[in-house]
Design a protein around this motif. Structure first.
Motif, PDB file in Angstrom:
ATOM      1  N   UNK A   1     -27.012  -4.535  35.966  1.00  0.00           N
ATOM      2  CA  UNK A   1     -27.194  -5.853  35.677  1.00  0.00           C
ATOM      3  C   UNK A   1     -26.033  -7.239  36.189  1.00  0.00           C
ATOM      4  N   UNK A   2     -25.211  -5.987  37.201  1.00  0.00           N
ATOM      5  CA  UNK A   2     -24.337  -7.366  38.527  1.00  0.00           C
ATOM      6  C   UNK A   2     -25.035  -7.846  39.256  1.00  0.00           C
ATOM      7  N   UNK A   3     -26.089  -8.013  39.658  1.00  0.00           N
ATOM      8  CA  UNK A   3     -26.803  -8.536  40.543  1.00  0.00           C
ATOM      9  C   UNK A   3     -27.908  -9.415  39.415  1.00  0.00           C
ATOM     10  N   UNK A   4     -27.456  -9.882  38.065  1.00  0.00           N
ATOM     11  CA  UNK A   4     -28.589 -10.657  37.233  1.00  0.00           C
ATOM     12  C   UNK A   4     -28.233 -12.345  37.889  1.00  0.00           C
ATOM     13  N   UNK A   5     -28.909 -12.451  37.246  1.00  0.00           N
ATOM     14  CA  UNK A   5     -30.309 -12.633  37.046  1.00  0.00           C
ATOM     15  C   UNK A   5     -31.364 -12.463  37.605  1.00  0.00           C
ATOM     16  N   UNK A   6     -30.689 -12.957  39.356  1.00  0.00           N
ATOM     17  CA  UNK A   6     -31.775 -12.766  40.511  1.00  0.00           C
ATOM     18  C   UNK A   6     -32.292 -11.588  40.803  1.00  0.00           C
ATOM     19  N   UNK A   7     -31.686 -10.820  40.724  1.00  0.00           N
ATOM     20  CA  UNK A   7     -31.477  -9.258  40.672  1.00  0.00           C
ATOM     21  C   UNK A   7     -31.679  -8.362  39.621  1.00  0.00           C
ATOM     22  N   UNK A   8     -32.632  -8.393  39.012  1.00  0.00           N
ATOM     23  CA  UNK A   8     -32.177  -7.758  37.412  1.00  0.00           C
ATOM     24  C   UNK A   8     -32.799  -6.723  37.488  1.00  0.00           C
TER      25      UNK A   8
ATOM     26  N   UNK B   1     -17.238  -7.890  49.307  1.00  0.00           N
ATOM     27  CA  UNK B   1     -17.931  -7.813  48.225  1.00  0.00           C
ATOM     28  C   UNK B   1     -17.851  -8.509  46.447  1.00  0.00           C
ATOM     29  N   UNK B   2     -19.908  -8.395  46.021  1.00  0.00           N
ATOM     30  CA  UNK B   2     -19.206  -8.600  44.585  1.00  0.00           C
ATOM     31  C   UNK B   2     -20.749  -8.901  43.903  1.00  0.00           C
ATOM     32  N   UNK B   3     -20.512  -8.759  42.753  1.00  0.00           N
ATOM     33  CA  UNK B   3     -21.903  -8.521  41.876  1.00  0.00           C
ATOM     34  C   UNK B   3     -22.070 -10.589  41.417  1.00  0.00           C
ATOM     35  N   UNK B   4     -23.179 -10.772  41.530  1.00  0.00           N
ATOM     36  CA  UNK B   4     -23.486 -11.811  41.615  1.00  0.00           C
ATOM     37  C   UNK B   4     -23.161 -11.953  40.141  1.00  0.00           C
TER      38      UNK B   4
ATOM     39  N   UNK C   1     -18.022   6.783  51.618  1.00  0.00           N
ATOM     40  CA  UNK C   1     -18.453   7.732  52.430  1.00  0.00           C
ATOM     41  C   UNK C   1     -18.784   8.428  53.278  1.00  0.00           C
ATOM     42  N   UNK C   2     -19.955   8.558  52.768  1.00  0.00           N
ATOM     43  CA  UNK C   2     -20.823  10.157  53.422  1.00  0.00           C
ATOM     44  C   UNK C   2     -20.991  11.011  51.785  1.00  0.00           C
ATOM     45  N   UNK C   3     -21.007   9.891  51.021  1.00  0.00           N
ATOM     46  CA  UNK C   3     -21.380   9.950  48.974  1.00  0.00           C
ATOM     47  C   UNK C   3     -22.444   9.286  49.184  1.00  0.00           C
ATOM     48  N   UNK C   4     -23.420  10.183  48.904  1.00  0.00           N
ATOM     49  CA  UNK C   4     -24.476   9.443  47.959  1.00  0.00           C
ATOM     50  C   UNK C   4     -25.044   8.454  46.946  1.00  0.00           C
ATOM     51  N   UNK C   5     -24.263   7.970  46.628  1.00  0.00           N
ATOM     52  CA  UNK C   5     -23.569   6.628  45.161  1.00  0.00           C
ATOM     53  C   UNK C   5     -23.848   5.374  45.927  1.00  0.00           C
ATOM     54  N   UNK C   6     -24.138   4.476  45.899  1.00  0.00           N
ATOM     55  CA  UNK C   6     -24.572   3.317  47.114  1.00  0.00           C
ATOM     56  C   UNK C   6     -24.646   1.967  45.625  1.00  0.00           C
ATOM     57  N   UNK C   7     -24.123   1.528  46.204  1.00  0.00           N
ATOM     58  CA  UNK C   7     -24.325  -0.008  45.452  1.00  0.00           C
ATOM     59  C   UNK C   7     -24.344  -1.457  45.953  1.00  0.00           C
ATOM     60  N   UNK C   8     -25.208  -2.028  45.664  1.00  0.00           N
ATOM     61  CA  UNK C   8     -25.875  -3.235  46.493  1.00  0.00           C
ATOM     62  C   UNK C   8     -25.684  -4.600  45.602  1.00  0.00           C
ATOM     63  N   UNK C   9     -24.474  -5.494  46.518  1.00  0.00           N
ATOM     64  CA  UNK C   9     -23.482  -6.430  45.848  1.00  0.00           C
ATOM     65  C   UNK C   9     -23.826  -7.349  47.331  1.00  0.00           C
TER      66      UNK C   9
END
Length: 214
Positions: free
Chosen positions: A78-85, A137-140, A112-120
């Motif tokens: 829910x870090x980018x909710x409510x626009x990107x739930x 960066x910051x989650x909405x 860097x170099x690892x598969x874990x990603x975040x979208x903020x």
């Protein structure tokens, strides 16, 4: 005894006699024909709508991301909710690091170099001790900015477009072999659309025979 063979006109009773059993009624035939045509039109319209939906899905979810070299991801938190739930399907297009600006939504590797990603979202800029530019960066939906700044090497892409709910399908299929599932889904959608087009064209070319009594 002579037989009278003189032709006489039909009497009123004979003229008014009902049609023989099984004879088609003109009005009934016309109504039946109109009903059949209406049903055929509705069926063709439904097939065309399904075809367009399938082709649009293939275009938006598969063809465009592949053609633009974009990466696809699914929002899991829910870090980018409510626009990107959670469940939102994200298409992230590669972008030059120097062109990223305040307010852009980016996907980046946590390490860097690892598969874990975040979208903020980008909410600021910084620099390392060596002068390397970094992103803050910051989650909405988060109360604080991310603990670690994002370096250029970590960025996977900037938001191109998002499709609500579609990501749940990707989650159900699992992260492993997602490329294979995506390819199979594309082939299925495009094949389905092609079949519907063929059927629609064949149905339109088929002559309609309408027989009316009277």
């Amino acid at each position: 005894m002579a037989v009278d063979l003189t032709e006489r006109p039909l009497t009123h009773a004979a003229a008014a006699a009902p049609d023989a059993p099984g004879a088609a009624s003109p009005s009934y035939s016309k109504k039946g024909s109109a009903g059949a045509q209406a049903l055929a039109f509705v069926a063709r319209a439904a097939s065309m709508a399904a075809m367009l939906t399938a082709l649009f899905a293939a275009l938006v979810l598969i063809v465009v991301p592949v053609a633009t070299g974009s990466h696809t991801y699914t929002v899991l938190t829910n870090s980018m909710a409510p626009k990107f739930p959670p469940g939102t399907f994200l298409v992230m297009k590669p972008a030059p690091f120097g062109e990223l600006k305040y307010g852009d939504v980016i996907t980046f590797q946590l390490y860097s170099g690892r598969p874990e990603v975040e979208t903020h979202r980008i909410v600021g800029f910084g620099a390392t001790q060596t002068g390397e530019k970094t992103l803050i960066t910051k989650g909405d939906n988060n109360g604080a900015t991310d603990a670690e700044p994002v370096r250029e090497i970590q960025v996977k892409g900037k938001l191109f477009y998002a499709v609500p709910q579609v990501g749940f399908v990707a989650n159900a299929l699992g992260n492993a072999d997602r490329g294979l599932w995506t390819t199979l889904a594309a082939m299925g959608l495009i094949g389905y659309g092609t079949i519907l087009v063929f059927k629609s064209v064949r149905g339109a070319r088929k002559p309609t025979s309408v027989t009316e009594a009277g």
